[in-house]
Write a protein that holds these residues in place. Structure first.
Motif, PDB file in Angstrom:
ATOM      1  N   ARG A   1      12.771 -34.997  25.919  1.00 54.76           N
ATOM      2  CA  ARG A   1      13.371 -35.132  27.186  1.00 54.76           C
ATOM      3  C   ARG A   1      12.522 -34.633  28.369  1.00 54.76           C
ATOM      4  NH1 ARG A   1      19.532 -32.832  27.732  1.00 54.76           N
ATOM      5  NH2 ARG A   1      18.353 -30.861  27.781  1.00 54.76           N
TER       6      ARG A   1
ATOM      7  N   ARG B   1       9.764 -36.642  29.438  1.00 56.25           N
ATOM      8  CA  ARG B   1      10.374 -37.925  29.865  1.00 56.25           C
ATOM      9  C   ARG B   1      11.016 -37.926  31.210  1.00 56.25           C
ATOM     10  NH1 ARG B   1      16.167 -39.108  28.295  1.00 56.25           N
ATOM     11  NH2 ARG B   1      16.379 -37.292  29.881  1.00 56.25           N
TER      12      ARG B   1
ATOM     13  N   SER C   1      14.003 -43.795  27.384  1.00 59.28           N
ATOM     14  CA  SER C   1      14.993 -42.974  26.987  1.00 59.28           C
ATOM     15  C   SER C   1      15.939 -43.614  25.786  1.00 59.28           C
ATOM     16  CB  SER C   1      16.001 -42.786  27.985  1.00 59.28           C
ATOM     17  OG  SER C   1      15.398 -42.190  29.313  1.00 59.28           O
TER      18      SER C   1
END
Length: 300
Positions: free
Chosen positions: A39, A42, A82
């Protein structure tokens, strides 16, 4: 007057109050709410299109259109990434899983490469080799950083029939849990969201147990279907009511329902595990008897 959110779709409360159910819940409740893998990396990609939004308005119409298109493609690629990371996490968590229908991480990498190509492209100097090289480098870096999507099914037997039944039942059960999470979010109470997440974790322990031994599916089908449908419907009704009235009694009744559900799911999961162990003991004993009849003695 608020009413208890139970009924025909909820398992009996007495079963969930046994010591076995409570012990099972304690053993089966791992941590929940873990972040999606990758995450942080990202999130950094969300910054990539920002410079293009600045430079776009310092160019002529064609240059502005190209830069804005590049920013949009890059931002869209991050959103697709995602979804791909979430799908991969779900795939890794499950014992039986189908490969994603759409390889989102690969699509995201190609999209990011296209965005970089557009960002490097200069309309006044229509050269394609350098922008294409930058785009290919971006694709390679995305794949090296986030990897490929799962490209094969996992835990599916050669005939696929029983595994397909389990996968379909778990998919439907996961959809019910997801609907519960979306519904309780409308209530605007973070404590209730965490409570639902805890129940989801306990329910998923049953999913994993059924995936490990598909023979448990008939015994667990009512929990994966009827009870979760009832929990989903009760959550939707409660969220609609609580978001309007903040009824404390309704909240207490809903939490009591979740307690009953979680205890029953945990107790049933423990029972399924014990049944699997009993089946193993029987198979071992039968094999030993056969070896004895054949005159084969165990090695000292």
């Amino acid at each position: 007057m608020a009413q208890r959110f139970g009924g025909r779709y909820s398992p009996g409360g007495s079963a969930g109050k046994t010591s076995g159910g409570e012990a099972g819940a304690a053993r089966l409740r791992p941590s929940f709410g873990q972040p999606v893998r990758g995450r942080g990396r990202r999130n950094l990609l969300y910054l990539a299109p920002l410079p293009l939004l600045v430079t776009a308005f310092r160019q002529d119409a064609v240059g502005m259109a190209v830069d804005l298109a590049a920013a949009g493609v890059m931002a869209g690629s991050v959103f697709v990434l995602s979804d791909g990371l979430r799908a991969e996490d779900a795939y890794r968590e499950r014992k039986v899983a189908r490969k994603p229908a759409v390889p989102r991480k690969i699509v995201s990498a190609v999209g990011m490469g296209l965005g970089v190509f557009l960002a490097a492209f200069a309309p006044e100097v229509p050269a394609l080799i350098e922008p294409a090289l930058y785009g290919l480098i971006a694709v390679a870096l995305m794949l090296a950083t986030f990897g490929l999507d799962p490209l094969r099914d996992k835990g599916v037997s050669s005939d696929g029939f029983q595994s397909e039944r389990v996968a379909r039942a778990v998919d439907e059960a996961e959809a019910h849990l997801e609907a519960m999470g979306l519904a309780i979010h409308r209530a605007g109470d973070r404590a209730l969201e965490r409570r639902v997440e805890a129940f989801q974790t306990t329910a998923r322990q049953m999913f994993r147990t059924v995936e490990e031994d598909p023979r448990d599916l008939p015994s667990a089908r009512k929990f994966l279907g009827v009870y979760l449908v009832g929990a989903r419907d009760a959550t939707v009704k409660f969220a609609d009511l609580y978001s309007r009235t903040a009824d404390a009694q309704a909240k207490a009744d809903y939490i009591a329902l979740l307690d009953d559900l979680e205890s029953n799911f945990a107790a049933k999961t423990v029972k399924l595990m014990e049944s699997d162990r009993t089946d193993l003991d029987i198979e071992i004993e039968v094999l030993r008897e056969r070896l004895t009849r054949e005159g084969v003695k165990p090695m000292e």
